[in-house]
Write a protein that holds these residues in place. Sequence first.
Motif, PDB file in Angstrom:
ATOM      1  N   ARG A  18       1.087   6.721  -6.785  1.00 38.37           N
ATOM      2  CA  ARG A  18      -0.045   7.631  -7.021  1.00 38.37           C
ATOM      3  C   ARG A  18       0.405   9.082  -6.968  1.00 38.37           C
ATOM      4  O   ARG A  18       0.085   9.882  -7.852  1.00 38.37           O
ATOM      5  N   LYS A  19       1.201   9.430  -5.943  1.00 36.76           N
ATOM      6  CA  LYS A  19       1.674  10.813  -5.824  1.00 36.76           C
ATOM      7  C   LYS A  19       2.596  11.177  -6.984  1.00 36.76           C
ATOM      8  O   LYS A  19       2.479  12.272  -7.549  1.00 36.76           O
ATOM      9  N   HIS A  49       2.214   1.825  -3.474  1.00 36.66           N
ATOM     10  CA  HIS A  49       1.111   2.285  -4.327  1.00 36.66           C
ATOM     11  C   HIS A  49       0.830   3.766  -4.097  1.00 36.66           C
ATOM     12  O   HIS A  49       0.605   4.523  -5.047  1.00 36.66           O
ATOM     13  N   GLU A  50       0.878   4.187  -2.857  1.00 34.47           N
ATOM     14  CA  GLU A  50       0.643   5.591  -2.534  1.00 34.47           C
ATOM     15  C   GLU A  50       1.730   6.477  -3.137  1.00 34.47           C
ATOM     16  O   GLU A  50       1.456   7.552  -3.679  1.00 34.47           O
ATOM     17  N   GLU A  51       2.985   6.024  -3.075  1.00 35.49           N
ATOM     18  CA  GLU A  51       4.082   6.798  -3.670  1.00 35.49           C
ATOM     19  C   GLU A  51       3.937   6.875  -5.184  1.00 35.49           C
ATOM     20  O   GLU A  51       4.192   7.919  -5.792  1.00 35.49           O
ATOM     21  N   ASP A  78       0.831  -1.202   0.000  1.00 38.21           N
ATOM     22  CA  ASP A  78       0.000   0.000   0.000  1.00 38.21           C
ATOM     23  C   ASP A  78       0.868   1.256   0.000  1.00 38.21           C
ATOM     24  O   ASP A  78       0.532   2.252  -0.659  1.00 38.21           O
ATOM     25  N   GLN A  79       1.979   1.206   0.728  1.00 37.56           N
ATOM     26  CA  GLN A  79       2.882   2.360   0.798  1.00 37.56           C
ATOM     27  C   GLN A  79       3.476   2.678  -0.575  1.00 37.56           C
ATOM     28  O   GLN A  79       3.502   3.832  -0.994  1.00 37.56           O
ATOM     29  N   ILE A  84      -1.497   5.978 -12.920  1.00 39.85           N
ATOM     30  CA  ILE A  84      -0.759   5.156 -11.959  1.00 39.85           C
ATOM     31  C   ILE A  84      -0.097   3.989 -12.688  1.00 39.85           C
ATOM     32  O   ILE A  84       1.068   3.670 -12.449  1.00 39.85           O
ATOM     33  N   THR A 115       0.673  11.787 -10.272  1.00 40.94           N
ATOM     34  CA  THR A 115       0.029  13.096 -10.320  1.00 40.94           C
ATOM     35  C   THR A 115       1.034  14.168 -10.725  1.00 40.94           C
ATOM     36  O   THR A 115       0.761  15.001 -11.587  1.00 40.94           O
TER      37      THR A 115
END
Length: 68
Positions: free
Chosen positions: A15-16, A11-13, A8-9, A25, A19
């Motif tokens: 995603r950021k 994936h979040e990076e 999840d971590q 993604i 953007t």
Amino acid sequence: MGIVKISDQLHEEIRKASTTMVRSINSQSEYWIKIGMLAELNPTMTYAEIIKQQLAHANVTVGENLHE
């Protein structure tokens, strides 16, 4: 097309970064995977050299006549 499980971590990076880099993604993930693969295959090359090489392979003319 397959499914790749990532934390999840991470994936979040992604995603950021996607953007910021104006990519989806999936596209950001593919980009990082490709660059990572090329870096492992060419350990003496810098990131800039890898990008320059890839642009040359795609016949992209960089820096010439951009200011005209």
